[in-house]
Design a protein around this motif. Sequence first.
Motif, short mmCIF file in Angstrom:
data_model
loop_
_atom_site.label_atom_id
_atom_site.label_comp_id
_atom_site.label_asym_id
_atom_site.label_seq_id
_atom_site.Cartn_x
_atom_site.Cartn_y
_atom_site.Cartn_z
N SER A 101 -14.62 41.67 -53.47
CA SER A 101 -14.48 40.49 -54.34
C SER A 101 -13.08 40.45 -54.92
N ILE A 102 -12.47 39.27 -54.88
CA ILE A 102 -11.14 39.09 -55.47
C ILE A 102 -11.31 38.23 -56.73
N MET A 103 -10.88 38.77 -57.87
CA MET A 103 -11.00 38.02 -59.12
C MET A 103 -10.23 36.71 -59.00
N ARG A 104 -10.86 35.64 -59.42
CA ARG A 104 -10.27 34.32 -59.20
C ARG A 104 -9.01 34.08 -60.02
N ASP A 105 -8.79 34.86 -61.11
CA ASP A 105 -7.59 34.70 -61.93
C ASP A 105 -6.45 35.61 -61.50
N THR A 106 -6.61 36.30 -60.36
CA THR A 106 -5.53 37.16 -59.84
C THR A 106 -4.28 36.31 -59.59
N TYR A 107 -3.17 36.73 -60.17
CA TYR A 107 -1.93 35.94 -60.14
C TYR A 107 -1.03 36.47 -59.04
N VAL A 204 -16.73 40.78 -71.49
CA VAL A 204 -16.11 41.23 -70.23
C VAL A 204 -15.82 40.07 -69.28
N GLY A 205 -16.31 38.88 -69.60
CA GLY A 205 -15.96 37.67 -68.86
C GLY A 205 -16.19 37.75 -67.36
N ASP A 206 -15.13 37.43 -66.61
CA ASP A 206 -15.23 37.35 -65.16
C ASP A 206 -15.48 38.71 -64.51
N PHE A 207 -15.06 39.79 -65.17
CA PHE A 207 -15.30 41.13 -64.62
C PHE A 207 -16.80 41.40 -64.53
N GLY A 208 -17.53 41.03 -65.59
CA GLY A 208 -18.97 41.21 -65.57
C GLY A 208 -19.63 40.33 -64.55
#
Length: 308
Positions: A101-107, A204-208
């Motif tokens: 999974s790639i976090m969608r906020d990855t810059y 934990v937001g998007d990480f959770g």
Amino acid sequence: MRADRHKNKHRRKRKWFVSLLLLFGLIAVYSYSQFQAGLEDSKEEAGEPKVEYSFNGNRDENGYTNILLLGSDARGEENSRADTIMIASYNPDTGTYKLASIMRDTYISIPDHGENKINSAFAFGGPELLRQTIKENFDVDLQYYAIVDFQGFVRLIDTAFPQGVEIEVEKSMSKDIGVTLEPGVQTLDGEHLLGYVRFRQDAVGDFGRVERQQKVVKELGKQLASVQTIPKLPKLIGVVTPYVNTNMDTGDILFMARGFLSEEGRTISTLRLPVENTYQNQRVSGAGAVLTIDLDENKKALNEFLAN
């Protein structure tokens, strides 16, 4: 006498061959009829036609089948951002299945668009630009893409698990997911399970949320992998087909799904990018809250995960 035995042996072989042909024919007819039944169940509800995308994917040099798996709740909108970004990888030599999974906020850098959140690549140029972005930054080839509408997830769960899916809900959840969930082990239908994997309104937001998504994928894998599920497979694929935009054909999907379901207890290895201790939370003008990452470390982590 010897000639008669030879004729009898030849007749027996021919009968076996004809019987096998009939068996395969019946299986093919059954599979097709179940696929069509599932397709008819969902076709009218799916509504808007799928957007047609170009995708210049390549097979991984190591022989893996890598699929860009995207989750979206914006059917028919070409400029929507991808809500969920995953790389599903199948190694035919070892029979292993992996999910990154790639976090969608990855810059990161998006070809011809400068630096931005990775999920904006989908809005700028669909799955093809997202493929290019992942190749340029992480050096991973993606052969296929599949965009799954969230309503298709609901239909899949309700068709495959009429009694629901047992999952442990770790806390109360309700904000922005359309349902209310209370903590504890419980059986969830498709709508409530979707709410569970989409919740991110906590500390934990998007990480959770990513952790819950991977947890559910693993649990579904365990519960789907049974002899009882294989006969349902053509209908399940028919049910979700109207909700999935993909360049894979039905034969490819059936082949990989049957391979996974044929071994009860098969596990899915998972990875989250960015990995621990390789990112920082920052705010960037025009992009908002982002995750700036150590690109080299994450590129290395992803490639080692897929290879090992």
